[in-house]
Enzyme design. Structure first.
Site, PDB file in Angstrom:
ATOM      1  N   ARG A   1       5.200  -7.701   6.040  1.00 47.13           N
ATOM      2  CA  ARG A   1       4.731  -6.898   4.912  1.00 47.13           C
ATOM      3  C   ARG A   1       5.941  -6.235   4.265  1.00 47.13           C
ATOM      4  O   ARG A   1       6.497  -5.276   4.800  1.00 47.13           O
ATOM      5  CB  ARG A   1       3.723  -5.851   5.401  1.00 47.13           C
ATOM      6  CG  ARG A   1       3.385  -4.812   4.341  1.00 47.13           C
ATOM      7  CD  ARG A   1       2.175  -3.973   4.686  1.00 47.13           C
ATOM      8  NE  ARG A   1       2.195  -3.348   5.985  1.00 47.13           N
ATOM      9  CZ  ARG A   1       2.866  -2.215   6.308  1.00 47.13           C
ATOM     10  NH1 ARG A   1       3.624  -1.627   5.395  1.00 47.13           N
ATOM     11  NH2 ARG A   1       2.789  -1.709   7.511  1.00 47.13           N
TER      12      ARG A   1
ATOM     13  N   HIS B   1       1.758  -0.277   3.595  1.00 50.36           N
ATOM     14  CA  HIS B   1       0.415  -0.676   4.038  1.00 50.36           C
ATOM     15  C   HIS B   1      -0.593  -0.468   2.918  1.00 50.36           C
ATOM     16  O   HIS B   1      -1.504  -1.275   2.731  1.00 50.36           O
ATOM     17  CB  HIS B   1       0.016   0.152   5.262  1.00 50.36           C
ATOM     18  CG  HIS B   1      -1.407  -0.034   5.676  1.00 50.36           C
ATOM     19  ND1 HIS B   1      -1.855  -1.164   6.336  1.00 50.36           N
ATOM     20  CD2 HIS B   1      -2.497   0.760   5.508  1.00 50.36           C
ATOM     21  CE1 HIS B   1      -3.143  -1.057   6.570  1.00 50.36           C
ATOM     22  NE2 HIS B   1      -3.567   0.099   6.077  1.00 50.36           N
TER      23      HIS B   1
ATOM     24  N   TYR C   1       8.779   5.003   8.947  1.00 53.19           N
ATOM     25  CA  TYR C   1       8.693   4.342  10.245  1.00 53.19           C
ATOM     26  C   TYR C   1       9.516   3.060  10.364  1.00 53.19           C
ATOM     27  O   TYR C   1       9.531   2.447  11.417  1.00 53.19           O
ATOM     28  CB  TYR C   1       7.233   4.057  10.612  1.00 53.19           C
ATOM     29  CG  TYR C   1       6.426   3.302   9.569  1.00 53.19           C
ATOM     30  CD1 TYR C   1       6.478   1.902   9.483  1.00 53.19           C
ATOM     31  CD2 TYR C   1       5.595   3.982   8.680  1.00 53.19           C
ATOM     32  CE1 TYR C   1       5.734   1.217   8.542  1.00 53.19           C
ATOM     33  CE2 TYR C   1       4.843   3.296   7.738  1.00 53.19           C
ATOM     34  CZ  TYR C   1       4.914   1.912   7.671  1.00 53.19           C
ATOM     35  OH  TYR C   1       4.177   1.242   6.730  1.00 53.19           O
TER      36      TYR C   1
END
Length: 323
Positions: free
Chosen positions: A229, A233, A242
């Site tokens: 990805r 998200h 993160y």
């Protein structure tokens, strides 16, 4: 797959990428309430959807399968109406598109696909189901139940896991015990394969073979498409909290659009860009022109025959609007 097939898949992937970028821009402008980007997963989605036979197969998506919708020829305006919040699940006809309404329940479409596959086996139509889910969803009990049920009854279903590296902010290494979703297939006595999810040709071939096995009565298959990805998200997510810029830069070297483009000429890429730009313009114009449905449609499609309680609620709602 010949050169014409690859050109078509690249064209669909590029349309997906440009629509994805436009959707993010529209969300930032306040046109869309929210959006789940698909950047980096175009090859996995378009390649797998293109392997379906629309005359008899059916796909069951999550909320991130823009590429699957484009690969199956769904009108982008009708599909994006879901993100505009005009209509839950989009305004396209699932039976014509062979694409179920997008499902926001984590692991939910997997159960639906298995139920459809059971029906296909019982009525002898010869079709197969393709269901999407992520590495994070693979931890859901629903996915275990679906795979076990499908294995016991040898159902024609392909479990297509897009392992994009992150279950929101949790890395796959901390999410998937054993490191492989495909390896779990052995525990159910079914086929399991990992494939390069950034290579649209590899995805297409693996999915087509799995669908053919299912239609032939050889049971279900788990495909784990290893991809990444590249974006957040969702439009409310900040991936910089993160994961590092170094990781993102390294993984961007295998951008599926760039991988497919290496086999095409500059003119073919330019033609695809021109086509994608036209689709984006048409889609944006269509979305901005959409009118919201009457508010009392909230009560119209709950039951085939409305219950007394629903009628009471509708009456109370009308009174509150007139007050």
């Amino acid at each position: 797959m010949d050169d014409a097939d690859l050109r078509e898949l690249f064209r669909l992937m590029l349309v997906t990428r440009r629509l994805d970028e436009e959707a993010i821009a529209l969300q930032r402008q306040g046109v869309l309430p929210a959006y789940a980007p698909a950047r980096g997963q175009e090859a996995a989605q378009v390649g797998s959807a293109a392997a379906l036979e629309k005359s008899r197969d059916f796909a069951f998506p999550t909320y991130r399968e823009l590429g699957a919708a484009i690969g199956l020829g769904v009108d982008p305006v009708a599909y994006m109406a879901m993100h505009l919040n005009i209509w839950h699940g989009g305004l396209y006809d699932p039976n014509v598109a062979r694409l179920a309404p997008p499902n926001a329940v984590v692991g939910g479409p997997v159960l639906h696909a298995v139920g459809w596959a059971m029906g296909a086996k019982l009525d002898g139509t010869g079709g197969a189901a393709l269901t999407y889910f992520g590495d994070g969803a693979s931890s859901q009990g629903d996915v275990h139940e679906a795979m076990n049920f499908a294995a016991v009854y040898r159902l024609p279903v392909v479990f297509f896991c897009q392992n994009n590296g992150w279950a929101i902010s949790l890395p796959t290494a901390d999410q998937v015990a054993g490191g492989s979703v495909a390896a779990r297939a052995a525990g159910y006595g079914i086929e399991g394969h990992q494939v390069d999810g950034n290579d649209v040709t590899a995805v297409f071939e693996a999915t087509r073979a799995a669908l053919e096995r299912g239609r032939a009565g050889d049971g279900p298959t788990v495909i784990e498409a290893m991809t990444y990805r590249l974006g957040p998200h969702s439009t409310s997510d900040d991936p910089s909290r993160y994961r590092s810029p170094e990781e993102e830069s390294l993984r961007a070297e295998r951008d599926p659009i760039d991988v497919a483009a290496t086999s095409l000429s500059a003119q073919e890429i330019s033609d695809a860009e021109e086509h994608a730009a036209a689709v984006v313009r048409r889609t944006t114009e269509g979305l901005l022109a959409m009118q919201r449905p009457p508010s009392d449609e909230l009560f119209s499609f709950v039951y085939r025959e409305p219950t007394a309680a629903l009628l009471d609620q509708h009456r109370a709602w009308k009174e509150s609007q007139d007050a």
